[in-house]
Design a protein around this motif. Structure first.
Motif, short mmCIF file in Angstrom:
data_model
loop_
_atom_site.label_atom_id
_atom_site.label_comp_id
_atom_site.label_asym_id
_atom_site.label_seq_id
_atom_site.Cartn_x
_atom_site.Cartn_y
_atom_site.Cartn_z
N TRP A 112 0.85 -1.19 0.00
CA TRP A 112 0.00 0.00 0.00
C TRP A 112 0.89 1.24 0.00
CZ3 TRP A 112 -1.56 3.82 3.88
CH2 TRP A 112 -2.65 4.60 3.43
N PRO A 125 0.89 5.14 0.77
CA PRO A 125 0.12 6.24 1.37
C PRO A 125 0.10 7.47 0.46
CG PRO A 125 1.84 5.44 2.87
CD PRO A 125 2.07 4.76 1.56
N ALA A 126 1.09 7.60 -0.41
CA ALA A 126 1.14 8.78 -1.28
C ALA A 126 0.00 8.77 -2.29
CB ALA A 126 2.48 8.82 -2.00
N THR A 127 -0.33 7.62 -2.80
CA THR A 127 -1.37 7.56 -3.83
C THR A 127 -2.65 6.93 -3.31
OG1 THR A 127 -0.66 5.39 -4.55
CG2 THR A 127 0.37 7.27 -5.63
N TYR A 128 -2.60 6.42 -2.08
CA TYR A 128 -3.74 5.69 -1.52
C TYR A 128 -4.04 4.42 -2.31
CZ TYR A 128 -5.87 7.62 2.58
OH TYR A 128 -6.15 7.95 3.88
N TRP A 129 -3.14 4.03 -3.15
CA TRP A 129 -3.35 2.82 -3.93
C TRP A 129 -2.16 1.92 -3.64
CZ3 TRP A 129 -6.65 -0.26 -5.29
CH2 TRP A 129 -6.56 -1.11 -6.42
N ALA A 137 -8.54 1.22 3.11
CA ALA A 137 -7.66 1.20 1.95
C ALA A 137 -6.47 0.26 2.08
CB ALA A 137 -7.17 2.62 1.64
N ASN A 138 -6.61 -0.76 2.97
CA ASN A 138 -5.51 -1.71 3.12
C ASN A 138 -5.69 -2.83 2.08
OD1 ASN A 138 -3.41 -3.26 3.96
ND2 ASN A 138 -3.96 -3.20 6.14
#
Lengths: 361, 285, 392
Positions: free
Chosen positions: B35, B37-41, B247-248
């Protein structure tokens, strides 16, 4: 060992349909008995009642004098060879044959021995480990027989067991039934629609129609004295003539058909309302001499059947009969339209009452 | 080579590929990503973190309990479906058969949300069961464990997915001639003995298919647990939803992969043992 | 787990949200695929004077949008965003949401993350004249501004507490009732850490003097404290169940499964409608405030649709929208323009009703309020703790 069966006033109705209508029948211990009839006549229903797969709506069924109506199939001394054979497809031949024995508590070497004996009996030695899928139609038939016979039943039911087999196998299995019947001494009850099977195997047989027994007796009786036109047709007497009248003459009764006279077998015959004259094809002869002929008929057609040839002959009024001649006789190739003299052997023609049963022998 | 048949199978093949294989492969591949965190993807840094996280916070216990729930419900459904399929096949004429099958199909017509919800009304403190029990004097106060319990969950699951066990069994029964049961009884087997030695082995493919269908449905279910389970009751689907919300994704994909692997293993083992394909074969002779 | 919309006019309606939840294992793959899929939006809103509005279903006024368009001169194309902030943020940050939508309507708390990602841009308040009418305490919601810039416009606001049965429990004025062993098995909370963790934290902070700074944004240790407390009560059998969604919440109260539970105020109205004596507590620990805020998506700036977006948001605060939302769902847009509009159109919206609703919400916010935070800093840790709670 063998068991006698008494069927007393048994009826079975399915809703509005009367599958069996007041059947009274006694089957002797050790007899080979056949129920003959076309599909829907009630013969399979009767078999189910004997096997315990169904209950009669009315009447009693006795085995050796004991009422068995309340005895379930698995407690009856009866085993069945089903029309579909009903072999267990998930078991080997040996497991199929040993199924019933195992339930009886037979196990180990004695189970094995009995299964092998049974397979020997039906001439499938060493086939035990095979799966049912590997067996041919005839072999499956024998497995089914072995599975039933290994139980040493007092009564063996055979439900159309030869359906679906080719003629050669059919003949072979027929002989097998006879042999096994003699060997086991059990009461055999065969259900079939095939009169050849019935006639060749049975000690006694019954022809059933619409839930009733039309005639009961030893096989020869059905030819010599068919109770009615239905029975006559069923045993292969195709020729049924409608006479103009019956005349009593010095040598007995005669039927008059299209002006020609046929001597009747039955001395006490009198013309009923629907009385028909049955002609046994095996007792007709093409005669050499037109002067001593009993009948003179016109050839309609000849049908070659290998060793024999069917010759269809017609009366002046259009009624016809079939004579069977040897294919190498001159008559076999005669042209349509030719007049042919015929002689009747004794008992060739008989008067049928149209219904009812003759006295049982 | 003849091109027509090729063209004919091409589109279903493509559909299976696009709808079935591709998403599964994506789930598998993405479960090893990280994951971001910068793109949430997620980004393609290979990692086992998703699988590692399954061991945290008791997540693996949810997977285990889900599989147990699925197996238990599936077994229960098969046990209930067997006599139903028996009645449909052996005891009823064609018209009654159609009627029975229609009745069995009816649960499909009501929303499973509503079905699960209505069990709350039946099993609750003021539900029919409790009011009846109290009326009969069997209990003074309402029985609490009827609802918001594993019992309620299993009741809801069985009610929802029973038809999935019945239909393969009816299909399997169709291949068993009634004569086989008669033959077993003819040879001395009582009814139950005949069922165990003949009917059960011959309908094994249907039993397994029914088990598998229910198992898979339960493994993917969430409504029954959410509506009928106790405080915070969980099941894999609920857990995946929880994880997706934060979003995990690698963890969600890892959980999915584990469950899918179990299901695939079950299918393969079962098929080897019971031959699912035979369900669609011809009648046993 | 986040707030699901109360159905229009509280009609019973088992919703799309739950359908989504049911997708389960397969749904994971589908949802992942969905992040890259076009769902209309911008494509529909290409013409001048239209805005693609991507928001939680709570903000939808459905068949009243055409009338809104007539009044504001902006025709919004509403698209439901599914309400789960994780996928929403992912679609904005990594997916194509910014290609499709101009304005977002999200649960409060995600602004900080979205601004950091550059997925949203600040509003120009001078282009939203109606912002002036927004109640001042609503303007003060912390999430709305980042680095002094206005990223969020408060659009719907309310405050939650405890639904309870006074006929059984007497008057309740503390979340302590939820954790009172005397009510074992007769209370419930929502199956959502976003609400249940903050309620518990508020109780521990205010009534048990636990060292908690911001109940809406718990630190690692605070979260441990709060969740251990919840886990203890759960394993003691304190909770009858955790509820999910509107219908289940209503049913718990209506069928007397619980005597008290934390939850949404409309459940109280529904309970009363079914003839039950139900009250909404005014707890000493305060209310949990929550808001749905509209944000300006970066995509609007790229496409030059910011003017229309500003006019659209101005329209949301213009009165008509607030009256309609209040009438349909009982939610309030925090501005007195609603009342002005109702007074000018008394045949459509009863002014006294609008005023009553406004006063009711204002009264709640006159006391202590802790703001719900859809995206606390430790949000993934929240989820992990929630799993521990589930499996305890």
């Amino acid at each position: 060992m063998a068991i006698a069966i008494d069927i007393q006033s048994v009826s079975r109705t399915y809703g509005p349909i009367k599958a069996l209508d007041g059947i009274d029948l006694s089957i002797k211990a050790g007899e080979f008995f056949t129920l003959l009839g076309s599909s829907g006549c009630g013969k399979s229903t009767l078999l189910k009642l004997i096997g315990g797969f169904d209950r009669p709506s009315e009447g009693r069924i006795l085995f050796d004098g004991r009422d068995v109506i309340d005895v379930p199939a698995n407690k009856r001394p009866v085993n069945t060879v089903f029309q579909s054979l009903a072999l267990f497809p998930h078991m080997t031949v040996a497991e199929n044959v040993g199924y019933g024995l195992k339930l009886r508590g037979v196990s180990g070497p004695s189970l094995k021995a009995k299964v092998e004996d049974a397979l020997d009996l039906v001439e499938l030695p060493g086939f035990g480990p095979r799966t049912i899928g590997m067996m041919s139609g005839g072999q499956r038939q024998r497995v089914a027989l072995a599975r039933a016979l290994v139980m040493e039943p007092g009564i063996l039911l055979l439900d159309e067991p030869l359906t679906g087999l080719d003629e050669r196998l059919r003949q072979q299995m027929r002989d097998e039934f006879g042999r096994l019947h003699r060997r086991t001494g059990a009461t055999f009850i065969l259900v079939t629609h095939n009169q050849d099977e019935a006639l060749s195997l049975s000690d006694r047989m019954a022809i059933m129609h619409k839930g009733r027994i039309e005639q009961l007796g030893v096989p020869a009786q059905f030819f010599e004295c068919p109770a009615n036109s239905f029975v006559a047709r069923f045993v292969g007497i195709e020729t049924l003539l409608k006479p103009e009248r019956i005349e009593m003459r010095d040598d007995g009764p005669h039927a008059i058909v299209a002006g020609q006279s046929l001597r009747l077998r039955s001395p006490e015959a009198s013309l009923g309302a629907d009385g028909l004259v049955a002609i046994r094809p095996d007792r007709l002869r093409i005669s050499e001499n037109i002067d001593i002929a009993d009948l003179v008929l016109t050839v309609v057609e000849t049908t070659f059947r290998g060793l024999q040839t069917d010759v269809r002959l017609t009366f002046a009024d259009g009624q016809s009969l079939v004579a069977v001649v040897s294919s190498d006789s001159p008559t076999a190739t005669v042209n349509p339209g030719t007049q042919v003299p015929l002689s009747l052997l004794p008992d060739a023609a008989m008067l049928l009452s149209g219904s009812g049963m003759p006295p049982v022998a | 080579m003849n091109r027509r048949p090729l063209a004919l199978i091409a589109s279903p093949l493509l559909a299976i590929l696009m709808l079935g294989v591709v998403p599964l492969v994506l789930v598998l591949v993405w479960s090893f990503w990280t994951w971001d965190p910068a793109t949430y993807w997620i980004k393609p840094d290979l990692s086992l973190a998703g699988y590692g996280a399954i061991l945290d916070a008791g997540r693996w216990t949810v997977i285990v309990s889900t599989l147990l729930k699925a197996a238990g419900t599936a077994a229960l459904c098969v046990v209930l479906a067997f006599p139903i399929a028996y009645a449909v096949h052996f005891l009823s004429g064609p018209r009654l058969q159609t009627l029975l099958l229609a009745l069995i199909t009816i649960p499909f017509f009501t929303s499973y949300l509503i079905r699960a919800f209505s069990w709350r009304l039946v099993l609750g403190r003021t539900g029919i069961v409790n009011t009846t029990l109290q009326h009969l004097g069997l209990t003074q106060t309402p029985v609490d464990w009827l609802l918001f319990s594993n019992f309620a969950v299993v009741v809801g699951l069985v009610a929802s997915y029973l038809p999935f066990a019945i239909f393969p069994l009816v299909l399997a029964f169709r291949r068993v001639s009634p004569d086989l049961m008669a033959a077993a009884q003819d040879l001395g087997a009582g009814f139950w003995r005949a069922v165990v030695t003949v009917l059960v082995p011959l309908t094994m493919s249907g039993i397994f298919a029914g088990f598998l269908f229910v198992f898979v449905m339960v493994a993917g279910s969430s409504t029954e647990v959410q509506m009928l389970g106790g405080a915070g009751a969980s099941i894999v689907s609920v857990m995946i939803n929880d994880v997706m919300r934060v979003a995990n994704y690698p963890l969600a994909f890892a959980i999915s992969t584990v469950v899918l692997a179990v299901i695939f293993a079950l299918v393969l083992i079962g098929n080897a043992a019971f031959g699912l394909a035979s369900l669609f074969g011809e009648e046993e002779r | 787990m986040t707030r699901r919309p109360v159905p229009s006019a509280f009609a019973s309606n088992i919703g799309r949200r739950q359908i989504l939840k049911l997708m389960g294992i397969g749904g994971t793959a589908l949802a992942a695929g969905g992040l890259g899929l076009s769902l209309g939006g911008r494509a529909l809103a290409q013409e001048a004077g239209t805005v693609a509005f991507w928001a939680t279903a709570t903000l939808d006024i459905a068949d009243k949008w055409p009338e809104f368009a007539t009044q504001s001169g902006i025709a919004p194309e509403f698209t439901d965003n599914g309400n789960d902030l994780g996928p929403v943020i992912a679609r904005l940050a990594a997916g194509n949401a910014n290609d499709l939508f101009d304005v977002g309507g999200f649960q409060g708390g995600a602004e900080k993350e979205l601004a950091r990602q550059g997925a949203i841009v600040p509003w120009d308040l001078s282009k939203i004249p109606n912002y002036e009418g927004v109640w001042s305490w609503a303007k003060d919601i912390a999430y709305l501004k980042q680095d002094g810039k206005q990223y969020g416009i408060p659009t719907v606001i309310n405050a939650d507490s405890i639904i309870y049965r006074p006929d059984k429990l007497g008057k309740i004025d503390s979340y302590g009732a939820i954790f009172d062993p005397k009510l074992k098995g007769r209370v419930a909370m929502e199956d959502a850490w976003i609400n249940s963790a903050i309620f518990t934290a508020m109780y521990l902070k205010e009534s048990e003097n636990q060292p908690i700074k911001d109940p809406g944004n718990l630190s690692e240790s605070e979260l441990g404290l709060v969740m251990e407390f919840l886990i203890k009560h759960k394993t003691d059998g304190q909770f009858r169940t955790f509820w999910n969604g509107w219908e289940q919440g209503v049913q718990l109260v209506a069928d007397e499964e619980v005597d008290a539970m934390t939850g949404w105020e409309p459940i109280v109205y529904e309970g009363r409608k079914r003839g039950l004596q139900v009250e909404y507590a005014a707890p000493v620990e305060g209310y949990e405030g929550w808001g749905n805020n509209t944000v300006l998506l970066k995509g609007a700036e790229d496409r030059g649709t910011t003017e229309a977006a500003h006019r659209f948001v101005d329209g949301l605060l213009g009165g008509f929208y607030g009256c309609e939302l209040g009438k349909a769902r009982g939610y309030i847009v925090p501005t007195d323009k609603n009342l002005d509009y109702a007074k000018a159109h008394p045949t459509e919206y009863a002014p006294e009703e609008v005023e009553k609703l406004a006063e009711h919400v204002k009264a709640k916010f006159a006391g202590k309020v802790f703001w719900q935070n859809a995206r606390p800093d430790n949000f993934q840790l929240y989820e992990e703790w929630w799993q521990k709670l589930r499996n305890a």
